[in-house]
Write a protein that holds these residues in place. Structure first.
Motif, PDB file in Angstrom:
ATOM      1  N   CYS A   3      65.381  25.128 -54.205  1.00 49.88           N
ATOM      2  CA  CYS A   3      65.960  24.124 -53.305  1.00 49.88           C
ATOM      3  C   CYS A   3      66.266  22.824 -54.048  1.00 49.88           C
ATOM      4  N   TYR A   4      65.498  22.546 -55.111  1.00 52.16           N
ATOM      5  CA  TYR A   4      65.721  21.306 -55.858  1.00 52.16           C
ATOM      6  C   TYR A   4      67.094  21.294 -56.515  1.00 52.16           C
ATOM      7  N   THR A   5      67.601  22.442 -56.892  1.00 54.72           N
ATOM      8  CA  THR A   5      68.930  22.509 -57.503  1.00 54.72           C
ATOM      9  C   THR A   5      69.998  22.037 -56.524  1.00 54.72           C
ATOM     10  N   LEU A   6      69.820  22.385 -55.265  1.00 57.49           N
ATOM     11  CA  LEU A   6      70.794  22.037 -54.227  1.00 57.49           C
ATOM     12  C   LEU A   6      70.464  20.726 -53.531  1.00 57.49           C
ATOM     13  N   GLN A   7      69.196  20.259 -53.688  1.00 64.79           N
ATOM     14  CA  GLN A   7      68.703  19.094 -52.942  1.00 64.79           C
ATOM     15  C   GLN A   7      68.806  19.324 -51.430  1.00 64.79           C
ATOM     16  N   LYS A   8      68.572  20.552 -51.032  1.00 64.85           N
ATOM     17  CA  LYS A   8      68.527  20.922 -49.617  1.00 64.85           C
ATOM     18  C   LYS A   8      67.318  21.832 -49.429  1.00 64.85           C
ATOM     19  N   TRP A   9      66.505  21.501 -48.432  1.00 70.41           N
ATOM     20  CA  TRP A   9      65.236  22.202 -48.265  1.00 70.41           C
ATOM     21  C   TRP A   9      65.157  22.951 -46.937  1.00 70.41           C
ATOM     22  N   LYS A  10      64.403  24.040 -46.944  1.00 67.26           N
ATOM     23  CA  LYS A  10      64.166  24.814 -45.737  1.00 67.26           C
ATOM     24  C   LYS A  10      63.621  23.888 -44.635  1.00 67.26           C
ATOM     25  N   PRO A  11      64.071  24.012 -43.390  1.00 73.47           N
ATOM     26  CA  PRO A  11      64.797  25.130 -42.783  1.00 73.47           C
ATOM     27  C   PRO A  11      66.314  25.145 -42.984  1.00 73.47           C
ATOM     28  N   ASP A  12      66.859  24.273 -43.818  1.00 70.43           N
ATOM     29  CA  ASP A  12      68.262  24.436 -44.201  1.00 70.43           C
ATOM     30  C   ASP A  12      68.384  25.783 -44.928  1.00 70.43           C
ATOM     31  N   PRO A  13      69.328  26.629 -44.543  1.00 66.10           N
ATOM     32  CA  PRO A  13      69.432  27.966 -45.146  1.00 66.10           C
ATOM     33  C   PRO A  13      70.147  27.995 -46.489  1.00 66.10           C
ATOM     34  N   ALA A  14      70.505  26.816 -47.033  1.00 68.51           N
ATOM     35  CA  ALA A  14      71.370  26.760 -48.216  1.00 68.51           C
ATOM     36  C   ALA A  14      70.848  27.584 -49.390  1.00 68.51           C
ATOM     37  N   VAL A  15      69.537  27.512 -49.670  1.00 71.68           N
ATOM     38  CA  VAL A  15      69.006  28.221 -50.841  1.00 71.68           C
ATOM     39  C   VAL A  15      69.112  29.733 -50.656  1.00 71.68           C
ATOM     40  N   PHE A  16      68.943  30.210 -49.425  1.00 76.67           N
ATOM     41  CA  PHE A  16      69.073  31.639 -49.153  1.00 76.67           C
ATOM     42  C   PHE A  16      70.526  32.103 -49.273  1.00 76.67           C
ATOM     43  N   LEU A  17      71.427  31.286 -48.767  1.00 78.89           N
ATOM     44  CA  LEU A  17      72.854  31.627 -48.843  1.00 78.89           C
ATOM     45  C   LEU A  17      73.317  31.651 -50.298  1.00 78.89           C
ATOM     46  N   TRP A  18      72.837  30.708 -51.087  1.00 79.29           N
ATOM     47  CA  TRP A  18      73.167  30.663 -52.519  1.00 79.29           C
ATOM     48  C   TRP A  18      72.623  31.905 -53.227  1.00 79.29           C
ATOM     49  N   ALA A  19      71.359  32.231 -52.957  1.00 76.55           N
ATOM     50  CA  ALA A  19      70.739  33.400 -53.600  1.00 76.55           C
ATOM     51  C   ALA A  19      71.501  34.672 -53.253  1.00 76.55           C
ATOM     52  N   ALA A  20      71.803  34.850 -51.976  1.00 75.66           N
ATOM     53  CA  ALA A  20      72.514  36.061 -51.547  1.00 75.66           C
ATOM     54  C   ALA A  20      73.876  36.164 -52.218  1.00 75.66           C
ATOM     55  N   LYS A  21      74.624  35.077 -52.208  1.00 77.69           N
ATOM     56  CA  LYS A  21      75.967  35.091 -52.790  1.00 77.69           C
ATOM     57  C   LYS A  21      75.911  35.363 -54.286  1.00 77.69           C
ATOM     58  N   ASP A  22      74.970  34.711 -54.981  1.00 76.42           N
ATOM     59  CA  ASP A  22      74.864  34.885 -56.430  1.00 76.42           C
ATOM     60  C   ASP A  22      74.420  36.297 -56.793  1.00 76.42           C
ATOM     61  N   MET A  23      73.618  36.905 -55.934  1.00 78.69           N
ATOM     62  CA  MET A  23      73.174  38.285 -56.161  1.00 78.69           C
ATOM     63  C   MET A  23      74.262  39.287 -55.790  1.00 78.69           C
ATOM     64  N   GLY A  24      75.305  38.811 -55.073  1.00 79.49           N
ATOM     65  CA  GLY A  24      76.437  39.673 -54.753  1.00 79.49           C
ATOM     66  C   GLY A  24      76.389  40.328 -53.386  1.00 79.49           C
ATOM     67  N   PHE A  25      75.647  39.701 -52.448  1.00 71.13           N
ATOM     68  CA  PHE A  25      75.484  40.306 -51.128  1.00 71.13           C
ATOM     69  C   PHE A  25      75.738  39.291 -50.022  1.00 71.13           C
ATOM     70  N   SER A  26      76.051  39.790 -48.837  1.00 71.21           N
ATOM     71  CA  SER A  26      76.205  38.939 -47.667  1.00 71.21           C
ATOM     72  C   SER A  26      74.866  38.851 -46.940  1.00 71.21           C
ATOM     73  N   PRO A  27      74.680  37.832 -46.082  1.00 72.55           N
ATOM     74  CA  PRO A  27      73.387  37.685 -45.391  1.00 72.55           C
ATOM     75  C   PRO A  27      72.949  38.930 -44.626  1.00 72.55           C
ATOM     76  N   ASN A  28      73.884  39.644 -44.002  1.00 68.54           N
ATOM     77  CA  ASN A  28      73.477  40.811 -43.208  1.00 68.54           C
ATOM     78  C   ASN A  28      73.049  41.996 -44.075  1.00 68.54           C
ATOM     79  N   GLU A  29      73.234  41.893 -45.399  1.00 62.32           N
ATOM     80  CA  GLU A  29      72.797  42.944 -46.316  1.00 62.32           C
ATOM     81  C   GLU A  29      71.432  42.619 -46.943  1.00 62.32           C
ATOM     82  N   CYS A  30      70.932  41.408 -46.666  1.00 60.06           N
ATOM     83  CA  CYS A  30      69.710  40.938 -47.315  1.00 60.06           C
ATOM     84  C   CYS A  30      68.549  40.835 -46.337  1.00 60.06           C
ATOM     85  N   LEU A  31      67.348  40.993 -46.855  1.00 62.58           N
ATOM     86  CA  LEU A  31      66.114  40.762 -46.121  1.00 62.58           C
ATOM     87  C   LEU A  31      65.343  39.664 -46.838  1.00 62.58           C
ATOM     88  N   ILE A  32      64.867  38.701 -46.079  1.00 61.33           N
ATOM     89  CA  ILE A  32      64.073  37.616 -46.651  1.00 61.33           C
ATOM     90  C   ILE A  32      62.607  37.809 -46.269  1.00 61.33           C
TER      91      ILE A  32
END
Length: 211
Positions: free
Chosen positions: A134-163
């Protein structure tokens, strides 16, 4: 076959058993400024919060602004404590060894802390080049930004991922991002996760069956 194509793990309390260590340091430091709290209070009120929230909460308890060096002092003390006492969450190595789909870690902590804790617990080789802070983005949970970044960088959409999360803020962030999220309840002291998470589980041995 799992419907999920990627697993995104939180770090503290999910991969590494760091929270009792780090929160005890916070409690000790808060008490040095007159807070008069204990570990149980810290686990209830600081668990899952990012550092700026914790500092604000402690300032309200002490009724005075904390010094600008507070976070740096905390990082120094906690890193030393991690080096002595850090352990992986029981059963997580078996989970990582058995997973046949990609996985990564997305945490509210700074990247150097994530790497240190994974290294100390023997988990870093599983997550090389798959660490999202989250420090890279300067956005912290419950903002979903870090999860969206991780999913996109890994090559998947949110509905394909489990957190996999253990905090209310993390579970809420995952849901806001459109993800399924399993709440790990081993340290869910406030019994908060069941009402929000897609599913909950209390032992890592259960996770592979749920996936």
């Amino acid at each position: 076959m799992s419907k999920y194509k990627c697993i995104i793990f939180d770090c503290d309390g999910v991969l590494v058993d760091s929270e009792p260590i780090s929160i005890q340091i916070l409690v000790n430091m808060a008490n040095s400024y007159g807070a008069s709290i204990d570990l149980a209070y810290g686990m209830k009120h600081f668990k899952g919060s990012f550092m700026y929230e914790c500092i604000e909460k402690i300032s309200k308890l002490t009724k005075e602004a904390l010094p600008d060096t507070f976070e740096n002092d905390y990082r120094k003390q906690s890193f030393e404590a991690f080096k002595k006492d850090m352990k992986p969450i029981e059963g997580i190595k078996n989970v990582l060894n058995e997973l046949t789909i990609p996985f990564c870690v997305a945490s509210s902590g700074p990247e150097n802390k994530i790497k240190l804790n994974l290294e100390l617990s023997g988990l870093l080789p599983y997550f090389e080049n798959k660490i999202y802070s989250c420090y890279t983005l300067q956005k912290w949970k419950p903002d979903p930004a870090v999860f969206l970044w991780a999913a996109k960088d890994m090559g998947f959409s949110p509905n394909e991922c489990l957190i996999i999360e253990d905090s209310l803020s993390g579970v809420k962030g995952a849901k806001l991002g459109g993800f399924d999220v399993f709440g790990f309840t081993a340290h869910d002291y406030n019994n908060e996760l069941k009402a929000v998470a897609t599913k909950t589980f209390g032992n890592m041995a259960e996770l592979l069956k749920l996936i």
